[in-house]
Write a protein that holds these residues in place. Structure first.
Motif, PDB file in Angstrom:
ATOM      1  N   ARG A 204      -2.637  12.786   0.463  1.00 52.30           N
ATOM      2  CA  ARG A 204      -3.473  13.212   1.586  1.00 52.30           C
ATOM      3  C   ARG A 204      -4.807  13.787   1.120  1.00 52.30           C
ATOM      4  NH1 ARG A 204      -1.947  13.648   6.646  1.00 52.30           N
ATOM      5  NH2 ARG A 204       0.237  13.500   6.034  1.00 52.30           N
ATOM      6  N   HIS A 205      -4.786  14.490  -0.018  1.00 48.48           N
ATOM      7  CA  HIS A 205      -6.006  15.129  -0.498  1.00 48.48           C
ATOM      8  C   HIS A 205      -7.088  14.095  -0.797  1.00 48.48           C
ATOM      9  CE1 HIS A 205      -8.590  18.035  -2.490  1.00 48.48           C
ATOM     10  NE2 HIS A 205      -8.663  17.228  -3.534  1.00 48.48           N
ATOM     11  N   ASN A 206      -6.690  12.984  -1.453  1.00 46.37           N
ATOM     12  CA  ASN A 206      -7.654  11.942  -1.811  1.00 46.37           C
ATOM     13  C   ASN A 206      -7.646  10.766  -0.842  1.00 46.37           C
ATOM     14  OD1 ASN A 206      -8.668  13.109  -4.339  1.00 46.37           O
ATOM     15  ND2 ASN A 206      -6.587  12.763  -5.106  1.00 46.37           N
ATOM     16  N   GLN A 207      -6.841  10.880   0.222  1.00 48.06           N
ATOM     17  CA  GLN A 207      -6.730   9.805   1.221  1.00 48.06           C
ATOM     18  C   GLN A 207      -6.424   8.471   0.552  1.00 48.06           C
ATOM     19  OE1 GLN A 207      -7.089   9.949   4.979  1.00 48.06           O
ATOM     20  NE2 GLN A 207      -6.221  11.821   4.115  1.00 48.06           N
ATOM     21  N   GLN A 208      -5.326   8.479  -0.248  1.00 46.82           N
ATOM     22  CA  GLN A 208      -4.903   7.278  -0.950  1.00 46.82           C
ATOM     23  C   GLN A 208      -3.437   6.977  -0.629  1.00 46.82           C
ATOM     24  OE1 GLN A 208      -7.368   6.921  -5.076  1.00 46.82           O
ATOM     25  NE2 GLN A 208      -5.729   8.418  -5.065  1.00 46.82           N
ATOM     26  N   LEU A 209      -3.147   5.741  -0.318  1.00 40.46           N
ATOM     27  CA  LEU A 209      -1.768   5.295  -0.139  1.00 40.46           C
ATOM     28  C   LEU A 209      -1.346   4.624  -1.436  1.00 40.46           C
ATOM     29  CD1 LEU A 209       0.764   4.760   1.542  1.00 40.46           C
ATOM     30  CD2 LEU A 209      -0.331   2.674   2.398  1.00 40.46           C
ATOM     31  N   LEU A 210      -0.358   5.197  -2.100  1.00 38.55           N
ATOM     32  CA  LEU A 210       0.079   4.721  -3.409  1.00 38.55           C
ATOM     33  C   LEU A 210       1.373   3.932  -3.257  1.00 38.55           C
ATOM     34  CD1 LEU A 210      -0.516   8.102  -5.299  1.00 38.55           C
ATOM     35  CD2 LEU A 210      -2.149   6.236  -4.876  1.00 38.55           C
ATOM     36  N   ILE A 211       1.381   2.695  -3.762  1.00 37.14           N
ATOM     37  CA  ILE A 211       2.516   1.787  -3.638  1.00 37.14           C
ATOM     38  C   ILE A 211       2.979   1.378  -5.033  1.00 37.14           C
ATOM     39  CG2 ILE A 211       3.333  -0.420  -2.692  1.00 37.14           C
ATOM     40  CD1 ILE A 211       2.512   1.485  -0.511  1.00 37.14           C
ATOM     41  N   ALA A 212       4.300   1.305  -5.234  1.00 36.74           N
ATOM     42  CA  ALA A 212       4.840   0.886  -6.532  1.00 36.74           C
ATOM     43  C   ALA A 212       4.407  -0.546  -6.842  1.00 36.74           C
ATOM     44  CB  ALA A 212       6.364   0.989  -6.522  1.00 36.74           C
ATOM     45  N   ASP A 213       3.817  -0.743  -8.019  1.00 36.22           N
ATOM     46  CA  ASP A 213       3.301  -2.066  -8.359  1.00 36.22           C
ATOM     47  C   ASP A 213       4.401  -3.048  -8.758  1.00 36.22           C
ATOM     48  OD1 ASP A 213       4.045  -1.215 -10.878  1.00 36.22           O
ATOM     49  OD2 ASP A 213       2.022  -1.239 -11.739  1.00 36.22           O
ATOM     50  N   SER A 214       5.629  -2.574  -8.887  1.00 42.13           N
ATOM     51  CA  SER A 214       6.737  -3.453  -9.258  1.00 42.13           C
ATOM     52  C   SER A 214       7.360  -4.152  -8.056  1.00 42.13           C
ATOM     53  CB  SER A 214       7.818  -2.646  -9.988  1.00 42.13           C
ATOM     54  OG  SER A 214       8.191  -1.525  -9.207  1.00 42.13           O
ATOM     55  N   LEU A 215       6.910  -3.822  -6.848  1.00 38.56           N
ATOM     56  CA  LEU A 215       7.418  -4.477  -5.647  1.00 38.56           C
ATOM     57  C   LEU A 215       6.799  -5.862  -5.488  1.00 38.56           C
ATOM     58  CD1 LEU A 215       7.218  -1.517  -3.087  1.00 38.56           C
ATOM     59  CD2 LEU A 215       9.284  -2.438  -4.142  1.00 38.56           C
ATOM     60  N   ASP A 216       7.554  -6.775  -4.883  1.00 35.97           N
ATOM     61  CA  ASP A 216       6.981  -8.088  -4.603  1.00 35.97           C
ATOM     62  C   ASP A 216       6.028  -7.979  -3.412  1.00 35.97           C
ATOM     63  OD1 ASP A 216       8.569  -8.059  -2.253  1.00 35.97           O
ATOM     64  OD2 ASP A 216      10.211  -9.059  -3.284  1.00 35.97           O
ATOM     65  N   GLU A 217       5.330  -9.071  -3.101  1.00 38.84           N
ATOM     66  CA  GLU A 217       4.293  -9.024  -2.070  1.00 38.84           C
ATOM     67  C   GLU A 217       4.853  -8.641  -0.700  1.00 38.84           C
ATOM     68  OE1 GLU A 217       0.996  -9.161  -2.245  1.00 38.84           O
ATOM     69  OE2 GLU A 217       1.264  -9.172  -4.413  1.00 38.84           O
ATOM     70  N   ALA A 218       6.012  -9.197  -0.351  1.00 43.50           N
ATOM     71  CA  ALA A 218       6.606  -8.892   0.947  1.00 43.50           C
ATOM     72  C   ALA A 218       6.948  -7.410   1.055  1.00 43.50           C
ATOM     73  CB  ALA A 218       7.853  -9.745   1.169  1.00 43.50           C
ATOM     74  N   SER A 219       7.492  -6.842  -0.012  1.00 47.69           N
ATOM     75  CA  SER A 219       7.870  -5.426   0.003  1.00 47.69           C
ATOM     76  C   SER A 219       6.640  -4.527   0.007  1.00 47.69           C
ATOM     77  CB  SER A 219       8.752  -5.105  -1.207  1.00 47.69           C
ATOM     78  OG  SER A 219       9.957  -5.848  -1.159  1.00 47.69           O
ATOM     79  N   ARG A 220       5.585  -4.924  -0.713  1.00 46.96           N
ATOM     80  CA  ARG A 220       4.345  -4.141  -0.682  1.00 46.96           C
ATOM     81  C   ARG A 220       3.781  -4.089   0.736  1.00 46.96           C
ATOM     82  NH1 ARG A 220       0.561  -5.785  -5.908  1.00 46.96           N
ATOM     83  NH2 ARG A 220       2.070  -5.275  -7.556  1.00 46.96           N
ATOM     84  N   ALA A 221       3.722  -5.252   1.372  1.00 46.60           N
ATOM     85  CA  ALA A 221       3.177  -5.319   2.726  1.00 46.60           C
ATOM     86  C   ALA A 221       4.012  -4.489   3.697  1.00 46.60           C
ATOM     87  CB  ALA A 221       3.112  -6.773   3.196  1.00 46.60           C
ATOM     88  N   PHE A 222       5.332  -4.517   3.501  1.00 46.21           N
ATOM     89  CA  PHE A 222       6.207  -3.763   4.401  1.00 46.21           C
ATOM     90  C   PHE A 222       6.027  -2.258   4.191  1.00 46.21           C
ATOM     91  CE2 PHE A 222      10.088  -2.141   6.280  1.00 46.21           C
ATOM     92  CZ  PHE A 222      10.207  -2.937   7.422  1.00 46.21           C
ATOM     93  N   GLN A 223       5.828  -1.822   2.955  1.00 44.73           N
ATOM     94  CA  GLN A 223       5.602  -0.397   2.694  1.00 44.73           C
ATOM     95  C   GLN A 223       4.290   0.071   3.334  1.00 44.73           C
ATOM     96  OE1 GLN A 223       7.625   1.857   1.400  1.00 44.73           O
ATOM     97  NE2 GLN A 223       9.218   0.322   1.047  1.00 44.73           N
ATOM     98  N   ILE A 224       3.266  -0.773   3.291  1.00 44.85           N
ATOM     99  CA  ILE A 224       1.993  -0.428   3.939  1.00 44.85           C
ATOM    100  C   ILE A 224       2.191  -0.335   5.440  1.00 44.85           C
ATOM    101  CG2 ILE A 224      -0.353  -1.234   4.420  1.00 44.85           C
ATOM    102  CD1 ILE A 224      -0.326  -2.535   1.621  1.00 44.85           C
ATOM    103  N   ALA A 225       2.939  -1.292   6.013  1.00 43.95           N
ATOM    104  CA  ALA A 225       3.210  -1.260   7.456  1.00 43.95           C
ATOM    105  C   ALA A 225       4.018  -0.032   7.833  1.00 43.95           C
ATOM    106  CB  ALA A 225       3.951  -2.524   7.868  1.00 43.95           C
ATOM    107  N   THR A 226       4.935   0.384   6.958  1.00 43.19           N
ATOM    108  CA  THR A 226       5.734   1.583   7.231  1.00 43.19           C
ATOM    109  C   THR A 226       4.852   2.823   7.267  1.00 43.19           C
ATOM    110  OG1 THR A 226       7.664   0.574   6.171  1.00 43.19           O
ATOM    111  CG2 THR A 226       7.695   2.960   6.457  1.00 43.19           C
ATOM    112  N   HIS A 227       3.886   2.892   6.359  1.00 44.74           N
ATOM    113  CA  HIS A 227       2.948   4.026   6.388  1.00 44.74           C
ATOM    114  C   HIS A 227       2.157   4.041   7.694  1.00 44.74           C
ATOM    115  CE1 HIS A 227      -0.160   6.882   5.193  1.00 44.74           C
ATOM    116  NE2 HIS A 227      -1.045   5.989   5.600  1.00 44.74           N
ATOM    117  N   ILE A 228       1.697   2.884   8.125  1.00 52.42           N
ATOM    118  CA  ILE A 228       0.949   2.805   9.389  1.00 52.42           C
ATOM    119  C   ILE A 228       1.836   3.239  10.547  1.00 52.42           C
ATOM    120  CG2 ILE A 228      -0.180   1.219  10.998  1.00 52.42           C
ATOM    121  CD1 ILE A 228      -1.124  -0.386   8.579  1.00 52.42           C
TER     122      ILE A 228
END
Length: 398
Positions: A204-228
């Motif tokens: 929150r301090h730096n306004q950054q959403l950090l996602i594990a880079d070991s996830l596949d593309e579908a899982s990355r996209a889903f984690q971003i959608a979950t944050h939204i």
């Protein structure tokens, strides 16, 4: 010659007013009518005229077809399903009377449906408590959360429609990452050890959403959608939970996470677009995965939610198990009678699918009561790739 019937929209007009946060006086001022006339319309004591429909559409920027859509047939169908309950077996309930009730008294129809919904949930809870035996915790958060989701048939209309609107907005912005960027949030992909074993973390301090880079593309996209979902749709999710009270905060927390996941799926796979694609492709899950850029499990989960009134599709149930038969997730949009207690069924192919990794295994299931279900099962993997961490293998059946 077609019969011109008066159009009564009382309950729908009341819901619209409340969703807009208006008093009857405020709506009357907007429409140029008296507050008493608004009250009469909401009580179905006056029909909605063509002129009033136009005023509503113009004032609140609504589609006339959506306002005037007749809910009578949907209420009649739902009431018919409810009135087939054995507790009504000795009452003569002609279909014409049910249709008249649904058309003329939608408020009473909705009240009856809610009452029966509460009754069936309580009966289910009582059955589970008796099956568990003395000393069972009737307020177990997991069971309470499961009952809540099952009671809604895993479909939340207000949440789903709001997510569909937001998905369109995100699409116009060029995607979720660009949409977040326009709001001052940067998305970064970092190793899981930097994220302290988390898949997703918001700085929150730096306004950054950090996602594990070991996830596949579908899982990355889903984690971003979950944050939204947790941020942009948090108010809508909490509103869905305010409709009922829970025995503990733990239950509310579990459901907050479950509905955030539901909303993330709705953002990635908007209802109308996904339902249309499912029907056109004969419910080919692999085809849906490729079309929407999601995983097999995500697409399977979304298929259980296709219960929008008037736009229903084939009903699916969902269960996720490991090789030992432990159930880690279950959802129901098809009326599947999940066993509350006891071990797995040795005749169900879902318990053999681990021997055929990656292959879809199908089977017809016929229950003692004569109900038949078609089962689709497949192994799926979860967890972080690489970094010396093993993948977790599970099976998903629907």
């Amino acid at each position: 010659m077609a019969e011109n019937r008066p159009l009564y929209l009382g309950p729908r007009l009341r819901r619209l007013r409340r969703e807009l946060g208006l008093t009857q006086q405020a709506m009357a001022d907007d429409l140029g009518i008296s507050p008493s006339y608004v009250a009469l319309l909401e009580r179905n004591q006056r029909p909605v005229t063509a002129d009033m429909l136009l005023r509503l559409a113009k004032t609140y920027r609504l589609d006339i077809a959506d306002i005037a859509n007749d809910e009578g047939e949907d209420y009649a169908r739902r009431l018919g399903d409810v009135l087939r309950d054995p507790i009504f077996a000795d009452i003569d309930l002609p279909a014409l009377e049910v249709a008249d009730l649904a058309t003329s008294f939608p408020g009473v129809s909705e009240a009856l449906l809610r009452l029966h919904h509460a009754y069936t949930r309580e009966q289910q809870a009582l059955a589970e408590q008796r099956a568990a035996g003395p000393g069972a915790d009737e307020n177990d958060p997991v069971r309470e959360a499961q009952r809540f989701l099952a009671g809604h048939r895993n479909y939340f209309h207000a949440l789903d429609t709001r997510a569909e609107e937001l998905a369109a907005e995100i699409g116009k912005a060029g995607g979720a990452v660009d949409w977040l960027g326009a709001k001052g949030v940067r998305v970064r992909y970092l190793p899981p050890d930097v994220l302290m074993e988390s898949l997703r973390r918001f700085d929150r301090h730096n306004q950054q959403l950090l996602i594990a880079d070991s996830l596949d593309e579908a899982s990355r996209a889903f984690q971003i959608a979950t944050h939204i979902a947790h941020t942009a749709l948090r108010g809508d999710i909490k509103q869905a939970l305010r409709e009922e009270s829970f025995s503990s905060r733990a239950t509310a927390t579990l459901l907050l996470r479950a509905l955030a996941g539901y909303s993330a799926a709705a953002l990635r796979m908007p209802y109308r677009q996904f339902a249309r694609a499912a029907e056109q492709r004969g419910y080919d899950i692999d085809a849906l995965c490729a079309l929407f850029g999601v995983s097999f499990e995500q697409a399977a989960h979304r298929l259980t939610t296709l219960q929008r009134p008037g736009e229903e599709r084939v009903g699916f149930f969902f269960i996720r198990v490991d090789e030992a038969g432990n159930v880690s997730k279950r959802l129901d949009g098809a009326g599947f009678p999940f066993a509350a207690h006891g071990g797995g069924c040795p005749l169900w192919s879902v318990h053999q699918v681990f021997r055929r990794p990656g292959e879809i295994v199908t089977q017809w299931l016929e229950l003692p009561g004569g109900e038949r279900f078609f089962s689709i099962a497949r192994t799926v993997t979860a967890g972080l790739r690489g970094y010396g961490r093993p993948r977790v293998v599970r099976a998903v059946a629907l």
